[in-house]
Design a protein around this motif. Structure first.
Motif, PDB file in Angstrom:
ATOM      1  N   LEU A   1       0.838  -1.191   0.000  1.00  0.00           N
ATOM      2  CA  LEU A   1       0.000   0.000   0.000  1.00  0.00           C
ATOM      3  C   LEU A   1       0.877   1.248   0.000  1.00  0.00           C
ATOM      4  N   THR A   2       0.479   2.227  -0.794  1.00  0.00           N
ATOM      5  CA  THR A   2       1.199   3.491  -0.819  1.00  0.00           C
ATOM      6  C   THR A   2       0.641   4.417   0.260  1.00  0.00           C
ATOM      7  N   GLN A   3       1.372   5.500   0.505  1.00  0.00           N
ATOM      8  CA  GLN A   3       0.899   6.472   1.503  1.00  0.00           C
ATOM      9  C   GLN A   3      -0.413   7.095   1.049  1.00  0.00           C
ATOM     10  N   GLN A   4      -0.547   7.342  -0.248  1.00  0.00           N
ATOM     11  CA  GLN A   4      -1.781   7.914  -0.768  1.00  0.00           C
ATOM     12  C   GLN A   4      -2.960   6.952  -0.561  1.00  0.00           C
ATOM     13  N   GLU A   5      -2.713   5.670  -0.783  1.00  0.00           N
ATOM     14  CA  GLU A   5      -3.771   4.683  -0.567  1.00  0.00           C
ATOM     15  C   GLU A   5      -4.180   4.645   0.905  1.00  0.00           C
ATOM     16  N   ARG A   6      -3.197   4.753   1.772  1.00  0.00           N
ATOM     17  CA  ARG A   6      -3.518   4.746   3.203  1.00  0.00           C
ATOM     18  C   ARG A   6      -4.356   5.969   3.580  1.00  0.00           C
ATOM     19  N   ARG A   7      -4.052   7.081   2.974  1.00  0.00           N
ATOM     20  CA  ARG A   7      -4.858   8.276   3.247  1.00  0.00           C
ATOM     21  C   ARG A   7      -6.285   8.098   2.725  1.00  0.00           C
ATOM     22  N   GLN A   8      -6.419   7.397   1.602  1.00  0.00           N
ATOM     23  CA  GLN A   8      -7.753   7.133   1.080  1.00  0.00           C
ATOM     24  C   GLN A   8      -8.510   6.171   1.997  1.00  0.00           C
ATOM     25  N   ILE A   9      -7.784   5.201   2.579  1.00  0.00           N
ATOM     26  CA  ILE A   9      -8.404   4.297   3.555  1.00  0.00           C
ATOM     27  C   ILE A   9      -8.922   5.101   4.747  1.00  0.00           C
ATOM     28  N   ALA A  10      -8.089   6.036   5.231  1.00  0.00           N
ATOM     29  CA  ALA A  10      -8.486   6.864   6.377  1.00  0.00           C
ATOM     30  C   ALA A  10      -9.724   7.686   6.052  1.00  0.00           C
ATOM     31  N   ARG A  11      -9.782   8.242   4.828  1.00  0.00           N
ATOM     32  CA  ARG A  11     -10.969   9.014   4.441  1.00  0.00           C
ATOM     33  C   ARG A  11     -12.199   8.122   4.380  1.00  0.00           C
ATOM     34  N   GLY A  12     -12.029   6.921   3.839  1.00  0.00           N
ATOM     35  CA  GLY A  12     -13.146   5.992   3.757  1.00  0.00           C
ATOM     36  C   GLY A  12     -13.672   5.608   5.124  1.00  0.00           C
ATOM     37  N   LEU A  13     -12.746   5.359   6.069  1.00  0.00           N
ATOM     38  CA  LEU A  13     -13.171   5.035   7.433  1.00  0.00           C
ATOM     39  C   LEU A  13     -13.898   6.215   8.058  1.00  0.00           C
ATOM     40  N   GLY A  14     -13.385   7.426   7.800  1.00  0.00           N
ATOM     41  CA  GLY A  14     -14.036   8.618   8.330  1.00  0.00           C
ATOM     42  C   GLY A  14     -15.433   8.819   7.775  1.00  0.00           C
ATOM     43  N   ASP A  15     -15.649   8.345   6.533  1.00  0.00           N
ATOM     44  CA  ASP A  15     -16.961   8.463   5.903  1.00  0.00           C
ATOM     45  C   ASP A  15     -17.880   7.303   6.260  1.00  0.00           C
ATOM     46  N   GLY A  16     -17.364   6.373   7.071  1.00  0.00           N
ATOM     47  CA  GLY A  16     -18.183   5.246   7.493  1.00  0.00           C
ATOM     48  C   GLY A  16     -18.322   4.149   6.460  1.00  0.00           C
ATOM     49  N   LEU A  17     -17.404   4.078   5.492  1.00  0.00           N
ATOM     50  CA  LEU A  17     -17.480   3.052   4.453  1.00  0.00           C
ATOM     51  C   LEU A  17     -17.056   1.696   4.996  1.00  0.00           C
ATOM     52  N   ALA A  18     -17.648   0.641   4.467  1.00  0.00           N
ATOM     53  CA  ALA A  18     -17.256  -0.713   4.833  1.00  0.00           C
ATOM     54  C   ALA A  18     -15.909  -1.037   4.196  1.00  0.00           C
ATOM     55  N   TYR A  19     -15.202  -1.999   4.784  1.00  0.00           N
ATOM     56  CA  TYR A  19     -13.905  -2.400   4.239  1.00  0.00           C
ATOM     57  C   TYR A  19     -14.020  -2.811   2.771  1.00  0.00           C
TER      58      TYR A  19
ATOM     59  N   GLN B   1     -12.777   0.617  -4.142  1.00  0.00           N
ATOM     60  CA  GLN B   1     -12.284   1.893  -4.653  1.00  0.00           C
ATOM     61  C   GLN B   1     -10.787   1.855  -4.945  1.00  0.00           C
ATOM     62  N   LEU B   2     -10.061   1.056  -4.157  1.00  0.00           N
ATOM     63  CA  LEU B   2      -8.604   0.967  -4.338  1.00  0.00           C
ATOM     64  C   LEU B   2      -8.195  -0.193  -5.238  1.00  0.00           C
ATOM     65  N   ASP B   3      -9.173  -0.981  -5.667  1.00  0.00           N
ATOM     66  CA  ASP B   3      -8.881  -2.185  -6.453  1.00  0.00           C
ATOM     67  C   ASP B   3      -7.935  -3.101  -5.687  1.00  0.00           C
ATOM     68  N   ARG B   4      -8.273  -3.329  -4.429  1.00  0.00           N
ATOM     69  CA  ARG B   4      -7.493  -4.187  -3.543  1.00  0.00           C
ATOM     70  C   ARG B   4      -8.400  -5.266  -2.961  1.00  0.00           C
ATOM     71  N   PRO B   5      -7.843  -6.400  -2.519  1.00  0.00           N
ATOM     72  CA  PRO B   5      -8.658  -7.397  -1.818  1.00  0.00           C
ATOM     73  C   PRO B   5      -9.178  -6.831  -0.492  1.00  0.00           C
ATOM     74  N   THR B   6     -10.368  -7.215  -0.112  1.00  0.00           N
ATOM     75  CA  THR B   6     -10.925  -6.757   1.154  1.00  0.00           C
ATOM     76  C   THR B   6     -10.042  -7.180   2.324  1.00  0.00           C
ATOM     77  N   SER B   7      -9.433  -8.375   2.222  1.00  0.00           N
ATOM     78  CA  SER B   7      -8.569  -8.853   3.300  1.00  0.00           C
ATOM     79  C   SER B   7      -7.373  -7.935   3.506  1.00  0.00           C
ATOM     80  N   THR B   8      -6.896  -7.293   2.433  1.00  0.00           N
ATOM     81  CA  THR B   8      -5.770  -6.362   2.563  1.00  0.00           C
ATOM     82  C   THR B   8      -6.164  -5.156   3.409  1.00  0.00           C
ATOM     83  N   ILE B   9      -7.360  -4.631   3.162  1.00  0.00           N
ATOM     84  CA  ILE B   9      -7.827  -3.462   3.912  1.00  0.00           C
ATOM     85  C   ILE B   9      -8.094  -3.853   5.365  1.00  0.00           C
ATOM     86  N   THR B  10      -8.730  -5.006   5.576  1.00  0.00           N
ATOM     87  CA  THR B  10      -9.018  -5.472   6.931  1.00  0.00           C
ATOM     88  C   THR B  10      -7.737  -5.620   7.728  1.00  0.00           C
ATOM     89  N   ARG B  11      -6.730  -6.261   7.120  1.00  0.00           N
ATOM     90  CA  ARG B  11      -5.458  -6.474   7.804  1.00  0.00           C
ATOM     91  C   ARG B  11      -4.750  -5.144   8.087  1.00  0.00           C
TER      92      ARG B  11
END
Length: 240
Positions: free
Chosen positions: A6-24, A30-40
């Motif tokens: 994961l890049t720093q930009q992707e991590r920032r997008q994860i943080a925004r998604g969590l702030g918006d209440g999005l599910a993993y 949105q990132l074209d990543r496996p859900t398990s990657t985001i969960t981990r």
């Protein structure tokens, strides 16, 4: 790219998604990543509430730097029975651990439970668990003590050693323990009604809690017993 770090930009997008209440799963899409990657990623870095993109990125970079030295050959997954793919088993164990942690179990307890669940015997000694997880026996003992309180692990004496065991109906035992603890909370809530006064707002709140929790506890126990009777199957005997 999918599969890479994961890049720093992707991590920032994860943080925004969590702030918006999005599910993993939605963040992963949105990132074209496996859900398990985001969960981990989130689980390892503070959870959905405490996740901080820049902190997570620095921590991961530091972890990667520490791992630059070549790993000893014996750290690779050992041979697996039944022709299983050792790397696939290792990856699945990590995924199961991540999901258990995301459900609320502490990390070491999740690691111990995953290792026991995936062993064909359903039992391991403290030494075997410590070697498999590469942690101290004291860490294993602490994790097992917690899992015992949840009725998910039991101990068996084997000479001078103890074996830690998960039974085939581990989920039934866990559900019944949950029903029992929920019933205890209901009783405690009801005990507070006369203290606060049945005709007060606080007393009414406690009575409503007690009624709700009584119903949930009874429903969990009834459903668990019905599911066990219908769905439980015996594991095949292990070959000698």
């Amino acid at each position: 790219m999918p599969g890479g770090r994961l890049t720093q930009q992707e991590r920032r997008q994860i943080a925004r998604g969590l702030g918006d209440g999005l599910a993993y799963a939605e963040i992963a899409r949105q990132l074209d990543r496996p859900t398990s990657t985001i969960t981990r990623e989130v689980t390892r870095n503070g959870g959905p509430v405490g996740y901080r993109a820049d902190v997570a990125h620095r921590t991961t970079e530091q972890r990667a730097h520490r791992r630059k030295a070549p790993a000893p050959r014996d750290t690779r997954p050992g041979p697996q029975p039944h022709g299983r793919d050792a790397e696939a088993v290792r990856a699945y164990e990590e995924m199961l651990t991540t999901v258990l942690t995301a459900s609320g179990a502490p990390l070491m307890m999740s690691r111990v439970l995953a290792a026991l669940t995936l062993s064909d015997t359903g039992s391991l000694t403290a030494g075997e668990l410590a070697a498999h997880l590469k942690v101290s026996p004291a860490s294993v003992s602490k994790a097992v003590a917690f899992l015992e309180t949840q009725s998910m692990v039991r101990r068996e004496r084997e000479g001078r050693r103890e074996r830690y065991v998960v039974d085939d109906d581990i989920m039934h035992q866990s559900m019944m323990a949950s029903a029992h603890s929920t019933a205890q909370l209901a009783a405690t809530a009801r005990d507070g009604v006369p203290v606060l006064g049945a005709d007060t707002a606080a007393g009414t709140r406690l009575e409503n809690m007690a009624r709700y929790l009584d119903f949930v506890s009874e429903s969990i126990a009834r459903a668990a017993d019905q599911a066990r009777a219908i769905l439980h199957t015996k594991a095949p005997d292990n070959p000698a």
